[in-house]
Write a protein that holds these residues in place. Structure first.
Motif, mmCIF file in Angstrom:
data_model
loop_
_atom_site.group_PDB
_atom_site.id
_atom_site.type_symbol
_atom_site.label_atom_id
_atom_site.label_comp_id
_atom_site.label_asym_id
_atom_site.label_seq_id
_atom_site.Cartn_x
_atom_site.Cartn_y
_atom_site.Cartn_z
ATOM 1 N N ARG A 237 0.840 -1.183 0.059
ATOM 2 C CA ARG A 237 -0.042 -0.163 0.181
ATOM 3 C C ARG A 237 0.905 1.303 0.114
ATOM 4 N NH1 ARG A 237 -5.049 -1.247 2.271
ATOM 5 N NH2 ARG A 237 -5.634 0.851 1.804
ATOM 6 N N GLU A 238 0.236 2.323 -0.364
ATOM 7 C CA GLU A 238 1.038 3.452 -0.397
ATOM 8 C C GLU A 238 1.007 3.982 0.941
ATOM 9 O OE1 GLU A 238 0.312 7.081 -2.838
ATOM 10 O OE2 GLU A 238 -0.141 5.395 -4.546
ATOM 11 N N VAL A 239 2.167 4.631 1.369
ATOM 12 C CA VAL A 239 2.246 5.105 2.881
ATOM 13 C C VAL A 239 1.337 6.339 2.868
ATOM 14 C CG1 VAL A 239 3.882 6.426 4.364
ATOM 15 C CG2 VAL A 239 4.680 4.355 2.945
ATOM 16 N N SER A 240 0.578 6.345 4.046
ATOM 17 C CA SER A 240 -0.118 7.433 4.453
ATOM 18 C C SER A 240 -0.779 7.631 5.743
ATOM 19 C CB SER A 240 -1.399 7.743 3.479
ATOM 20 O OG SER A 240 -2.343 6.781 4.056
ATOM 21 N N ARG A 241 -0.838 8.682 6.135
ATOM 22 C CA ARG A 241 -1.349 8.730 7.684
ATOM 23 C C ARG A 241 -2.548 8.067 7.889
ATOM 24 N NH1 ARG A 241 1.136 9.324 12.269
ATOM 25 N NH2 ARG A 241 -0.388 9.484 13.994
ATOM 26 N N ASP A 242 -3.440 8.160 6.837
ATOM 27 C CA ASP A 242 -4.610 7.822 7.127
ATOM 28 C C ASP A 242 -4.747 6.224 7.093
ATOM 29 O OD1 ASP A 242 -6.017 10.190 7.043
ATOM 30 O OD2 ASP A 242 -6.671 10.189 4.997
ATOM 31 N N LEU A 243 -4.025 5.660 6.285
ATOM 32 C CA LEU A 243 -3.984 4.343 6.293
ATOM 33 C C LEU A 243 -3.375 3.734 7.432
ATOM 34 C CD1 LEU A 243 -3.433 1.538 4.492
ATOM 35 C CD2 LEU A 243 -1.015 2.004 4.138
ATOM 36 N N LEU A 244 -2.366 4.105 7.895
ATOM 37 C CA LEU A 244 -1.806 3.831 9.164
ATOM 38 C C LEU A 244 -2.745 3.990 10.393
ATOM 39 C CD1 LEU A 244 1.670 5.393 10.117
ATOM 40 C CD2 LEU A 244 1.071 2.956 9.776
ATOM 41 N N GLU A 245 -3.474 4.880 10.399
ATOM 42 C CA GLU A 245 -4.540 5.169 11.807
ATOM 43 C C GLU A 245 -5.374 3.953 11.479
ATOM 44 O OE1 GLU A 245 -5.719 8.883 12.405
ATOM 45 O OE2 GLU A 245 -3.625 9.821 12.758
ATOM 46 N N LYS A 246 -5.850 3.845 10.293
ATOM 47 C CA LYS A 246 -6.739 2.665 10.078
ATOM 48 C C LYS A 246 -6.366 1.249 10.393
ATOM 49 C CE LYS A 246 -8.960 2.211 5.927
ATOM 50 N NZ LYS A 246 -8.802 2.776 4.794
ATOM 51 N N VAL A 247 -5.382 1.009 9.746
ATOM 52 C CA VAL A 247 -4.675 -0.343 9.845
ATOM 53 C C VAL A 247 -4.172 -0.609 11.347
ATOM 54 C CG1 VAL A 247 -2.889 -1.757 8.957
ATOM 55 C CG2 VAL A 247 -4.328 -0.417 7.509
ATOM 56 N N ALA A 248 -3.349 0.205 11.786
ATOM 57 C CA ALA A 248 -2.756 0.136 13.050
ATOM 58 C C ALA A 248 -3.865 -0.421 13.967
ATOM 59 C CB ALA A 248 -1.892 1.289 13.674
ATOM 60 N N TYR A 273 -2.109 -0.518 20.202
ATOM 61 C CA TYR A 273 -2.727 0.380 19.054
ATOM 62 C C TYR A 273 -1.532 1.694 18.866
ATOM 63 C CZ TYR A 273 -4.781 4.297 16.450
ATOM 64 O OH TYR A 273 -4.966 5.317 15.636
ATOM 65 N N ARG A 274 -1.547 2.229 20.020
ATOM 66 C CA ARG A 274 -0.926 3.442 19.886
ATOM 67 C C ARG A 274 0.680 3.494 19.808
ATOM 68 N NH1 ARG A 274 -0.709 8.475 18.827
ATOM 69 N NH2 ARG A 274 -2.832 8.443 19.240
ATOM 70 N N LEU A 275 1.001 2.551 20.358
ATOM 71 C CA LEU A 275 2.531 2.258 20.169
ATOM 72 C C LEU A 275 2.929 1.727 18.755
ATOM 73 C CD1 LEU A 275 2.750 2.904 23.175
ATOM 74 C CD2 LEU A 275 4.216 0.873 23.455
ATOM 75 N N ALA A 276 2.166 0.917 18.459
ATOM 76 C CA ALA A 276 2.058 0.295 16.791
ATOM 77 C C ALA A 276 2.253 1.596 15.998
ATOM 78 C CB ALA A 276 1.135 -0.492 16.525
ATOM 79 N N LEU A 277 0.975 2.565 16.250
ATOM 80 C CA LEU A 277 0.994 3.714 15.365
ATOM 81 C C LEU A 277 2.185 4.497 15.215
ATOM 82 C CD1 LEU A 277 -0.811 5.334 13.450
ATOM 83 C CD2 LEU A 277 -1.676 6.416 15.656
ATOM 84 N N ASP A 278 2.471 4.620 16.480
ATOM 85 C CA ASP A 278 3.898 5.460 16.702
ATOM 86 C C ASP A 278 5.056 4.956 16.136
ATOM 87 O OD1 ASP A 278 2.247 7.324 17.837
ATOM 88 O OD2 ASP A 278 3.040 6.786 19.958
ATOM 89 N N ALA A 279 5.375 3.550 16.445
ATOM 90 C CA ALA A 279 6.364 2.650 15.798
ATOM 91 C C ALA A 279 6.423 2.746 14.287
ATOM 92 C CB ALA A 279 6.598 1.433 16.542
ATOM 93 N N LEU A 280 5.220 2.498 13.726
ATOM 94 C CA LEU A 280 5.179 2.568 12.462
ATOM 95 C C LEU A 280 5.331 3.871 11.738
ATOM 96 C CD1 LEU A 280 2.028 -0.177 11.929
ATOM 97 C CD2 LEU A 280 4.385 -0.396 11.049
ATOM 98 N N THR A 281 4.912 4.739 12.312
ATOM 99 C CA THR A 281 5.110 6.161 11.966
ATOM 100 C C THR A 281 6.483 6.625 11.717
ATOM 101 O OG1 THR A 281 2.835 6.858 13.059
ATOM 102 C CG2 THR A 281 4.471 8.714 12.352
ATOM 103 N N GLU A 282 7.239 6.094 12.623
ATOM 104 C CA GLU A 282 8.627 6.283 12.634
ATOM 105 C C GLU A 282 9.167 5.525 11.571
ATOM 106 O OE1 GLU A 282 10.128 8.297 14.774
ATOM 107 O OE2 GLU A 282 12.027 8.236 14.006
ATOM 108 N N ALA A 283 8.754 4.314 11.558
ATOM 109 C CA ALA A 283 9.512 3.161 10.695
ATOM 110 C C ALA A 283 9.205 3.771 8.919
ATOM 111 C CB ALA A 283 9.089 1.774 10.759
ATOM 112 N N LEU A 284 7.839 3.948 8.644
ATOM 113 C CA LEU A 284 7.652 4.435 7.654
ATOM 114 C C LEU A 284 8.078 5.703 7.028
ATOM 115 C CD1 LEU A 284 4.026 2.544 7.633
ATOM 116 C CD2 LEU A 284 5.963 1.746 6.402
ATOM 117 N N GLY A 285 8.322 6.394 8.136
ATOM 118 C CA GLY A 285 8.809 7.692 7.829
ATOM 119 C C GLY A 285 7.549 8.736 7.369
ATOM 120 N N VAL A 286 6.421 8.665 8.104
ATOM 121 C CA VAL A 286 5.049 9.051 7.606
ATOM 122 C C VAL A 286 5.151 10.503 8.442
ATOM 123 C CG1 VAL A 286 2.569 9.233 8.046
ATOM 124 C CG2 VAL A 286 3.824 7.018 7.684
ATOM 125 N N LYS A 287 5.106 11.692 7.658
ATOM 126 C CA LYS A 287 4.878 12.928 8.143
ATOM 127 C C LYS A 287 3.631 13.196 9.330
ATOM 128 C CE LYS A 287 8.837 14.229 6.011
ATOM 129 N NZ LYS A 287 8.922 12.847 5.402
#
Lengths: 287, 778
Positions: A237-248, A273-287
């Motif tokens: 999938r394409e990296v996006s904040r929306d995707l992350l928040e939904k999928v996490a 959920y929160r930590l997965a979101l944060d860790a993925l945000t970091e790992a995926l380089g989501v702004k």
């Protein structure tokens, strides 16, 4: 003064073969590496052993090596050695981040990475990064060596694929081009403490698309776990904040936390959920 | 003329000017030996060949105890003896406030962790094995774990003979609360809940009892009041107190826990040594310690308060319920203190306060830094913030408008003529901490994931024992021929530093001798009974006797010198190891002492000082409560992660009104320790009880206390030296002070950050997070 080790036999073999032979021949024997968990448990009767086979003098169990395609970590390597190893910093930053959050300098100078895995605590701190890296574990036994993927190593609460007469020899991690990682440990205080939840994430992003991603957690199930379904939902999938928040959120369906003295199942679910979101945000380089 | 009168001596040194040693950060006498690991604690006196002992603890919360079968335990090789209540030659009764507590369970067990027997053996292995083999023949009884339920129940009684589970009640009736509330323009009503706290001292309880040929017994123990230990051991053994000597060597932390458990661990070791006629070392494992010793009060507080539009409190109505656990222990005293402080340091014209100390089948409640005051201040100071909010006033301004000043009347109707510096302390603190600016700045930036808040809390704490309960100070000082000085006190050294710093400084100041000539022999019943090292009294009350004894010797020496040089006393100065007459050095301290010995000057003195107190009417809770109050104000800044509920304390600003500061550095260390302990209580420490009432997290992996990671920036305290007329040089107590307002300050800062208030401690991430979810509608 009541925290005394019971009378035990103590062996300190120089070779792996000798260690395996002792484990087979000496009744009620157990492997000891750093002893930072085992000795405390034995002194408080939570663990019992008639004999201990100390693996610290087995040279091939120590050290970190860069073997080109893979990094080899001897199972009896001290946590502090990992922290100070340039090979680890360069190739396995996620593991380094986890080790950095562990215990105190004193404990890290005794405790080993193999001990942390074989103790098989649901809260094992080195497990999430190694699950994410899909490390291979080389195990020595009577029949020689066998290899078990870490994803098959933890078989239940404080249980592993090791038989009582086997010794964990190496942790092998294949180098791969990850573009990012994230590690977050939540404990009840700032340090020297077991996790309430920890999440490790690795990702490879090419042209804004998630080629690969791995997520692992501890303290939310009988064993440290991977969140395969969440990974699957992100892959390609394409990296996006929306995707992350939904999928996490999917992470929460992949864990089975409990209430204990450290936290509640409810809070662990929320924080997974929160930590997965944060860790993925970091790992995926989501702004 | 020699002055021997205690009051005159205390007054002279209260008024003394140009002090050389007092008020300076003199290095502690014990710092080097502690840094090098040479300081000896109880266990360090254990010698090979001594017998060792361990407790057998009850594993059920409530049961009739029909019999104790220890035949199998005796069969373990190396086991010397198992002792139960049957082996107590004197009284099996150790209750401090109410005679409800046996040394070893008799007839009933009342909590999981209650000591039932003592196993004595030649080595720890044998003892450990035997402890598991002691079997209790019991008839289980329903267990009461909730104090609110226990209050109502008559069918299940923790103590059958008392007819109720309410161990003790307190009350205050002042003015007319109905009228007070009718005059109020705003009302705030809340229920507050606080929890137990484990002392978690580095050194668990231990005692080494050594009998001698004539059946006299010496006990080295982790104890905060050796003379109380002597009384308890004497009662349990049925021997005169003079046959019992108690010594507290260095103690690895007390915080009140060793005030309660100290005499009991001493008595249990003494009982074993009495029967076996050999030295016996009794030691609690960490698990045994956590299971058995009393904890900080867990409280339910219902609080209603009203204030008028002009910012004045009009009335308070308070109900305090303390879960005292299986035994009253010091619960009645703790409740009494909480009740009489329940207004906070404010003038309240109308008050109705009711306190209940309630039995349950849990670990007893006991003494812990603050002694009932942290929970009640959590309630009071939360209320003050809410009232200010409703009135649209700044919380600091609202507090200042109601704060006690010299001449004010307290909750109990006691008029405080002097030594009330709290108003100035808070005023200066608000300025120094940029309170107003930060308050506004944080309010403006109340968005985003990480939010900051700043909160204030003020506390007062009565010095000495409550009401008219007699309190005194005493010490003995002896100057040897070489000029070295021995000071004997029953005050112990548990890390707080009174014997190691302030006591030496007082003697050096008064005698004018070099501080390194002074040795303080502390923590022994060979010294006069100086009272306990608790209630912040190690210096404030504990050292008055030292001032009196040293003052007597000083006066004798001055009198002698006046005659010797034929000059008026006013022309003689004794300080810094020199005798100066009219500005000219005449002799050294050592020469003076040597000379005095040949001229018939008595260089030994005791210093007994009995604190004057007043009358108190228990029916209405009015009258003289305490001879003086210490005060503190703190301002805390926190940051909350709204995504996890995690709270970090960033900065703490303290201001103290504690009379004379004898050693600023020592006070600072007490403040720092208490701040951190308070943060632990406010944010993370939490005992978990099983459905049967057993403490589940009885080790320091599962019960977490703060570490260096949690240490905030702690600013140097602001001192308002509001001298107390009887304190040494005007000093009041400080040891507990910074703990008391911390939970409230952290909670107020958190409320400021969130815009929502939490009325239950601890403020764990779970609890904070769930409130954040509620307010964000999640």
């Amino acid at each position: 003064m009541y925290y005394k080790l019971p009378r035990i036999e103590y062996y300190r073999p120089k070779t792996l073969e000798e260690a395996v032979r002792l484990l087979e021949e000496v009744e009620g024997s157990k492997v000891i590496a750093g002893g930072t968990d085992l000795l405390v448990d034995m002194k408080t009767s939570r663990a019992k052993a008639r004999a201990l086979v100390d693996v610290n003098s087995i040279a091939e169990l120590r050290g970190v090596e860069d073997l080109g395609e893979v990094v080899r970590i001897g199972a009896a390597t001290k946590l502090q050695e990992l922290l100070e190893s340039p090979i680890i910093s360069e190739n396995l930053p996620l593991l380094r981040a986890a080790v950095e959050s562990m215990a105190s300098w004193q404990i890290r100078n005794m405790a080993t990475i193999g001990g942390n895995l074989c103790n098989a605590s649901p809260a094992a701190d080195t497990a999430p990064p190694l699950l994410a890296y899909e490390a291979e574990l080389v195990i020595a036994g009577r029949g020689g060596l066998r290899t078990v993927p870490i994803t098959k190593f933890f078989t239940g609460y404080r249980r592993t694929a090791l038989s009582p007469t086997e010794v964990l020899k190496d942790i092998i991690v294949r180098k791969s081009e990850w573009t990012g990682w994230g590690y977050i440990k939540l404990g009840r205080r700032g340090g020297f403490t077991l996790s309430v939840v920890a999440v490790a994430a690795l990702a490879r992003v090419r042209d804004g698309v998630i080629e690969d991603v791995r997520i692992a957690l501890n303290s939310v199930a009988p064993t440290p776990v991977r969140a395969y379904r969440t990974e699957e939902a992100l892959r390609g999938r394409e990296v996006s904040r929306d995707l992350l928040e939904k999928v996490a959120r999917t992470v929460v369906d992949e864990i089975s936390p409990i209430d204990d003295v450290r936290s509640t199942a409810w809070y662990r679910r929320e924080m997974s959920y929160r930590l997965a979101l944060d860790a993925l945000t970091e790992a995926l380089g989501v702004k | 003329m020699v002055v021997e009168d205690p009051r005159s001596i205390v007054k002279r040194w209260l008024e003394a000017e140009s002090l050389l040693v007092v008020g300076k950060s003199v290095e502690r006498a014990d710092s080097i030996e502690k840094a090098l690991g040479r300081a000896r604690f109880v266990e360090d006196f254990f010698e090979e060949g001594y017998l060792v002992a361990r407790l057998v603890l009850a594993k059920v919360p409530h049961a009739r105890l029909r019999a104790i079968d220890y035949s199998r335990a005796l069969g373990v090789p190396g086991v010397a003896r198992v002792l139960t209540y049957r082996d107590v030659p004197g009284e099996n009764q150790v209750g401090y406030a109410i005679p409800d507590q046996p040394l070893l369970a008799e007839g009933k067990v009342r909590y999981c962790g209650e000591p039932v027997a003592i196993v004595v053996g030649r080595n720890p292995d044998a003892v450990n094995e035997a402890v598991e083999l002691v079997e209790l023949d019991i008839e289980p009884l329903p267990a009461l774990l909730d104090p609110l339920e226990a209050m109502e129940r008559r069918d299940v009684l923790v103590h059958d003979s008392l007819g109720s589970n309410i161990a003790f009640r307190t009350r205050v009736r002042k003015g007319d609360v109905e009228e007070g509330f009718s005059k109020a323009d705003v009302l705030v009503e809340n229920t507050y809940r606080t929890h137990h706290q484990e002392h978690a001292y580095l050194e668990p309880e231990a005692a080494l009892a050594i009998p001698d040929l004539e059946n006299r017994i010496t006990v080295l123990a982790t104890i905060q009041y050796p003379h109380l230990g002597q009384r308890i051991v004497s009662r349990v053994l049925g021997t005169p107190a003079s046959y019992v000597k108690i010594v507290a060597p260095y103690i690895g932390g007390g915080f009140g826990g060793k005030d309660d458990e100290g005499p009991l661990v001493a008595a249990r070791a003494a009982l074993a040594a009495y029967h076996l006629r050999k030295p016996v070392f009794l030691y609690y494992t960490r698990e045994d310690s956590i299971q058995t010793h009393p904890k900080r009060e867990a409280a339910v507080i219902r609080y209603k308060s009203g204030a008028s539009r002009d910012g004045k409190l009009t009335a308070i109505e308070v109900t305090i319920i303390h879960d005292t656990g299986a035994y009253a222990n010091r619960g009645p005293f703790i409740l009494w203190r909480a009740t009489m402080h329940s207004s906070g340091p404010y003038y309240v014209p109308n008050a109705k306060v009711d306190g209940y100390c309630v039995y349950t089948n849990k670990v007893p409640q006991g003494s812990f830094r603050g002694f009932g005051n942290p929970p009640i201040h959590f309630a009071v100071e939360s209320q003050m913030d809410r009232l200010a909010e409703k009135l649209g006033m700044d919380p600091v301004e609202f507090r200042l408008a109601n704060m006690l000043r010299p001449g004010s009347e307290t909750l109990t109707g006691q008029v405080l003529e002097s030594s009330v510096g709290v108003h100035e302390a808070l005023r200066r603190l608000a300025a120094a901490s940029s309170w107003r600016t930060k308050r506004q700045e944080y309010e403006r930036s109340r968005t985003g994931r990480f939010r900051r808040g700043i909160g204030a809390a003020v506390a007062w704490h009565g010095n000495s024992t409550s009401r008219g309960v007699p309190d005194w100070s005493n010490a003995y000082i002896h100057v040897a021929r070489d000029g070295s000085v021995s000071v004997y006190t029953g005050i112990v050294e548990m890390g707080q530093g009174s014997p190691s710093s302030s006591h030496r400084q007082l003697v050096a100041e008064i005698l004018g001798c070099p501080a390194d000539k002074i040795r303080v022999v502390f923590g022994t019943t060979d010294a006069p009974d100086s009272g306990a090292t608790h209630a912040s009294r190690g210096t404030s009350v504990g050292a008055i006797g030292i001032v009196v004894a040293a003052g007597r010797i000083r006066s004798r020496l001055e009198s002698f010198l006046s005659e010797y040089y034929n000059v008026e006393r006013e022309r003689i100065r004794m300080s810094g190891g020199q005798v100066v007459v009219d500005g000219e050095v005449r002799m050294s301290w050592e020469e003076l002492v040597a000379l005095a010995y040949t001229k018939g000057v008595d260089l030994s003195a005791t210093g007994y000082f009995f604190l004057p107190k007043g009358a108190f009417n228990d029916d209405v809770g009015q009258g003289f409560a305490y001879p003086a109050f210490s005060f503190i104000a703190v301002i805390a800044e926190v940051e909350v992660d709204t995504c996890t509920g995690g709270v970090r304390v960033l900065e703490v600003h303290p201001a103290l009104a504690i009379g004379r500061v004898i050693n600023p550095e020592a006070v600072k260390t007490q403040v720092e320790g208490a701040v951190l302990q308070g943060i632990g209580y406010a944010l993370m420490e939490r005992l978990v009880f099983s459905p049967e009432g057993r403490i589940v997290n009885d080790n320091l992996t599962d019960y977490v206390i703060p570490t260096s990671h949690e240490v905030p920036v702690i600013r140097d305290p602001i001192f308002v030296e509001d001298l107390w007329e009887f304190g040494p040089f005007g000093a009041k107590g400080v040891g507990e002070m910074a703990f008391i307002p911390m939970p409230a300050a952290v909670a107020n800062a958190l409320s400021h950050a969130l815009g929502a208030r939490i009325t239950e401690l601890p403020l764990t991430p779970e609890r904070v997070y769930s409130v954040i979810k509620q307010i964000s509608g999640g």
